[in-house]
Design an enzyme around this catalytic site. Structure first.
Site, PDB file in Angstrom:
ATOM      1  N   CYS A 296     -14.092 -34.426  -2.535  1.00 39.18           N
ATOM      2  CA  CYS A 296     -13.556 -35.564  -1.770  1.00 39.18           C
ATOM      3  C   CYS A 296     -14.430 -36.805  -1.954  1.00 39.18           C
ATOM      4  O   CYS A 296     -13.909 -37.916  -2.088  1.00 39.18           O
ATOM      5  CB  CYS A 296     -13.439 -35.202  -0.291  1.00 39.18           C
ATOM      6  SG  CYS A 296     -12.246 -33.870   0.036  1.00 39.18           S
TER       7      CYS A 296
ATOM      8  N   CYS B  83     -18.151 -32.462   1.287  1.00 38.25           N
ATOM      9  CA  CYS B  83     -17.127 -32.124   0.288  1.00 38.25           C
ATOM     10  C   CYS B  83     -17.324 -32.985  -0.957  1.00 38.25           C
ATOM     11  O   CYS B  83     -16.923 -34.152  -0.989  1.00 38.25           O
ATOM     12  CB  CYS B  83     -15.723 -32.317   0.854  1.00 38.25           C
ATOM     13  SG  CYS B  83     -14.437 -31.911  -0.360  1.00 38.25           S
TER      14      CYS B  83
END
Length: 175
Positions: free
Chosen positions: A134, A131
């Site tokens: 993130c 991700c």
């Protein structure tokens, strides 16, 4: 099971993985809490039972039970957040970026351990789960808290070694 037990299960075609596991086990770049929390969080994120069991066992007795619980929480909450925010990041429709996530994630603000350590574990799990949004968010928090680039790199290096151990074991299972 320990890291040594795990290394003994790694096949010869993945000798580099064994050597990297040894290097990781003896690495002193991070504090013990950071290191063993990474073992637990990344072991769980690897989704391989042998890797998870070995790394949780390695951490047991070396850090307080609260560290192990918080590392488990980091793996769990990132399992949710990484899917959601990877979608938000990759979706062509940018409307999703303005919508509230409506996901409970209270553990991030109150993990029961040093918040920076929890961020480090979350970064490593986010790297495993791929991700980018993130990764950027956690890396930004860490840099603002004056965590060194070397410590951040070590966390991601540990994540990559742990993931490679899981893949080596899965590959060996095909023989």
């Amino acid at each position: 099971m320990s890291i040594d037990d795990l290394k003994s299960k790694i096949p010869d075609f993945a000798k580099d993985v064994r050597l990297n596991l040894s290097s990781m086990a003896s690495d002193e770049t991070l504090t013990p809490q950071q290191k063993y929390g990474l073992f637990v969080a990344c072991g769980i994120a690897s989704r391989n039972a042998d890797v998870r069991k070995a790394l949780v066992a390695e951490a047991a007795g070396k850090v307080d039970a609260s560290v192990i619980q918080a590392a488990k929480a980091a793996a769990s909450i990132m399992g949710m957040n990484n899917v959601y925010y990877r979608f938000v990041h990759l979706a062509s429709n940018k409307d999703y970026r303005t919508m509230p996530a409506r996901l409970r994630m209270n553990v991030i603000s109150n993990p029961g351990v040093d918040k920076i350590d929890f961020e480090l574990w979350s970064l490593a799990v986010s790297a495993i789960n791929g991700c980018g949004m993130c990764i950027d968010a956690h890396e930004d928090v860490l840099r603002k808290a004056n965590v060194t680039a070397e410590a951040i790199q070590a966390a991601v290096r540990f994540a990559s070694i742990i993931q490679s151990a899981a893949i080596a074991l899965e590959a060996a299972d095909t023989e």
